[in-house]
Design a protein around this motif. Structure first.
Motif, PDB file in Angstrom:
ATOM      1  N   ALA A  39     -51.780  20.156   4.852  1.00 24.74           N
ATOM      2  CA  ALA A  39     -52.333  20.807   3.660  1.00 24.74           C
ATOM      3  C   ALA A  39     -52.394  22.326   3.861  1.00 24.74           C
ATOM      4  O   ALA A  39     -52.006  23.097   2.977  1.00 24.74           O
ATOM      5  CB  ALA A  39     -53.711  20.241   3.342  1.00 24.74           C
ATOM      6  N   ALA A  40     -52.860  22.746   5.028  1.00 25.39           N
ATOM      7  CA  ALA A  40     -52.971  24.177   5.305  1.00 25.39           C
ATOM      8  C   ALA A  40     -51.591  24.831   5.397  1.00 25.39           C
ATOM      9  O   ALA A  40     -51.376  25.915   4.852  1.00 25.39           O
ATOM     10  CB  ALA A  40     -53.743  24.392   6.605  1.00 25.39           C
ATOM     11  N   GLN A  41     -50.677  24.163   6.067  1.00 29.86           N
ATOM     12  CA  GLN A  41     -49.345  24.737   6.259  1.00 29.86           C
ATOM     13  C   GLN A  41     -48.596  24.894   4.941  1.00 29.86           C
ATOM     14  O   GLN A  41     -47.879  25.870   4.739  1.00 29.86           O
ATOM     15  CB  GLN A  41     -48.530  23.858   7.205  1.00 29.86           C
ATOM     16  N   HIS A  42     -48.779  23.942   4.029  1.00 29.83           N
ATOM     17  CA  HIS A  42     -48.017  23.967   2.784  1.00 29.83           C
ATOM     18  C   HIS A  42     -48.838  24.415   1.584  1.00 29.83           C
ATOM     19  O   HIS A  42     -48.318  24.489   0.468  1.00 29.83           O
ATOM     20  CB  HIS A  42     -47.418  22.582   2.510  1.00 29.83           C
ATOM     21  N   GLY A  43     -50.114  24.727   1.814  1.00 32.41           N
ATOM     22  CA  GLY A  43     -50.971  25.212   0.737  1.00 32.41           C
ATOM     23  C   GLY A  43     -51.171  24.192  -0.375  1.00 32.41           C
ATOM     24  O   GLY A  43     -51.172  24.548  -1.551  1.00 32.41           O
ATOM     25  N   VAL A  44     -51.335  22.926   0.018  1.00 30.42           N
ATOM     26  CA  VAL A  44     -51.536  21.858  -0.962  1.00 30.42           C
ATOM     27  C   VAL A  44     -52.858  21.150  -0.678  1.00 30.42           C
ATOM     28  O   VAL A  44     -53.398  21.239   0.430  1.00 30.42           O
ATOM     29  CB  VAL A  44     -50.376  20.830  -0.926  1.00 30.42           C
ATOM     30  N   PRO A  45     -53.390  20.441  -1.663  1.00 27.61           N
ATOM     31  CA  PRO A  45     -54.606  19.658  -1.417  1.00 27.61           C
ATOM     32  C   PRO A  45     -54.346  18.537  -0.396  1.00 27.61           C
ATOM     33  O   PRO A  45     -53.196  18.079  -0.260  1.00 27.61           O
ATOM     34  CB  PRO A  45     -54.948  19.046  -2.783  1.00 27.61           C
ATOM     35  N   VAL A  46     -55.384  18.087   0.275  1.00 25.51           N
ATOM     36  CA  VAL A  46     -55.222  17.024   1.275  1.00 25.51           C
ATOM     37  C   VAL A  46     -54.707  15.735   0.649  1.00 25.51           C
ATOM     38  O   VAL A  46     -54.032  14.947   1.317  1.00 25.51           O
ATOM     39  CB  VAL A  46     -56.516  16.761   2.079  1.00 25.51           C
ATOM     40  N   GLU A  47     -54.991  15.518  -0.625  1.00 20.16           N
ATOM     41  CA  GLU A  47     -54.486  14.317  -1.297  1.00 20.16           C
ATOM     42  C   GLU A  47     -52.957  14.341  -1.355  1.00 20.16           C
ATOM     43  O   GLU A  47     -52.291  13.324  -1.192  1.00 20.16           O
ATOM     44  CB  GLU A  47     -55.060  14.193  -2.712  1.00 20.16           C
ATOM     45  N   VAL A  48     -52.409  15.518  -1.603  1.00 17.83           N
ATOM     46  CA  VAL A  48     -50.946  15.679  -1.637  1.00 17.83           C
ATOM     47  C   VAL A  48     -50.382  15.476  -0.233  1.00 17.83           C
ATOM     48  O   VAL A  48     -49.356  14.813  -0.054  1.00 17.83           O
ATOM     49  CB  VAL A  48     -50.556  17.059  -2.207  1.00 17.83           C
ATOM     50  N   ALA A  49     -51.056  16.013   0.756  1.00 22.45           N
ATOM     51  CA  ALA A  49     -50.614  15.837   2.144  1.00 22.45           C
ATOM     52  C   ALA A  49     -50.627  14.357   2.523  1.00 22.45           C
ATOM     53  O   ALA A  49     -49.700  13.869   3.177  1.00 22.45           O
ATOM     54  CB  ALA A  49     -51.506  16.631   3.094  1.00 22.45           C
ATOM     55  N   MET A  50     -51.647  13.616   2.097  1.00 21.69           N
ATOM     56  CA  MET A  50     -51.721  12.190   2.401  1.00 21.69           C
ATOM     57  C   MET A  50     -50.618  11.430   1.688  1.00 21.69           C
ATOM     58  O   MET A  50     -50.018  10.509   2.260  1.00 21.69           O
ATOM     59  CB  MET A  50     -53.091  11.626   2.028  1.00 21.69           C
ATOM     60  N   ALA A  51     -50.306  11.800   0.467  1.00 23.15           N
ATOM     61  CA  ALA A  51     -49.208  11.158  -0.257  1.00 23.15           C
ATOM     62  C   ALA A  51     -47.894  11.398   0.486  1.00 23.15           C
ATOM     63  O   ALA A  51     -47.053  10.491   0.595  1.00 23.15           O
ATOM     64  CB  ALA A  51     -49.138  11.691  -1.682  1.00 23.15           C
ATOM     65  N   TRP A  52     -47.721  12.602   1.005  1.00 25.19           N
ATOM     66  CA  TRP A  52     -46.520  12.911   1.777  1.00 25.19           C
ATOM     67  C   TRP A  52     -46.452  12.037   3.033  1.00 25.19           C
ATOM     68  O   TRP A  52     -45.398  11.500   3.364  1.00 25.19           O
ATOM     69  CB  TRP A  52     -46.493  14.388   2.146  1.00 25.19           C
ATOM     70  N   LEU A  53     -47.602  11.879   3.709  1.00 27.90           N
ATOM     71  CA  LEU A  53     -47.646  11.040   4.911  1.00 27.90           C
ATOM     72  C   LEU A  53     -47.259   9.595   4.582  1.00 27.90           C
ATOM     73  O   LEU A  53     -46.488   8.974   5.312  1.00 27.90           O
ATOM     74  CB  LEU A  53     -49.041  11.064   5.543  1.00 27.90           C
ATOM     75  N   ARG A  54     -47.804   9.085   3.500  1.00 27.77           N
ATOM     76  CA  ARG A  54     -47.469   7.709   3.096  1.00 27.77           C
ATOM     77  C   ARG A  54     -45.966   7.571   2.837  1.00 27.77           C
ATOM     78  O   ARG A  54     -45.352   6.572   3.210  1.00 27.77           O
ATOM     79  CB  ARG A  54     -48.256   7.319   1.850  1.00 27.77           C
ATOM     80  N   GLN A  55     -45.388   8.571   2.194  1.00 25.92           N
ATOM     81  CA  GLN A  55     -43.951   8.527   1.918  1.00 25.92           C
ATOM     82  C   GLN A  55     -43.152   8.558   3.217  1.00 25.92           C
ATOM     83  O   GLN A  55     -42.156   7.851   3.359  1.00 25.92           O
ATOM     84  CB  GLN A  55     -43.539   9.687   1.005  1.00 25.92           C
ATOM     85  N   GLN A  56     -43.586   9.371   4.165  1.00 23.50           N
ATOM     86  CA  GLN A  56     -42.914   9.435   5.467  1.00 23.50           C
ATOM     87  C   GLN A  56     -42.950   8.076   6.154  1.00 23.50           C
ATOM     88  O   GLN A  56     -41.960   7.647   6.748  1.00 23.50           O
ATOM     89  CB  GLN A  56     -43.568  10.479   6.370  1.00 23.50           C
TER      90      GLN A  56
END
Length: 80
Positions: A39-56
């Protein structure tokens, strides 16, 4: 002797449960750390970061712990 064995079983079960809880907590902490890093690295909310993790996880067909461990290790230079 039988009394000792009867007492030993609940102690062993309790120890196993404790180890399982500690492992689960450590994994949860790792997931939270990876979400915050992304989230910090990409400037997105943690919810978006978690969605990215799930996709990975789906894309790589592995566990979330494997994905987040790689992320945390790459970003912090540590090995878990």
């Amino acid at each position: 002797m039988a009394g000792t064995l009867e007492l030993q079983r609940p102690v062993e079960e309790s120890r196993s449960q404790t180890e399982n809880l500690e492992k689960n907590l450590a994994e949860r902490v790792l997931i939270e750390q990876a979400k915050r890093l992304l989230a910090a690295q990409h400037g997105v909310p943690v919810e978006v970061a978690m969605a990215w993790l799930r996709q990975q996880v789906r894309d790589e067909q592995c566990t979330v712990v494997e994905v987040v461990r790689g992320i945390v290790e790459a970003r912090t230079g540590t090995r878990g």
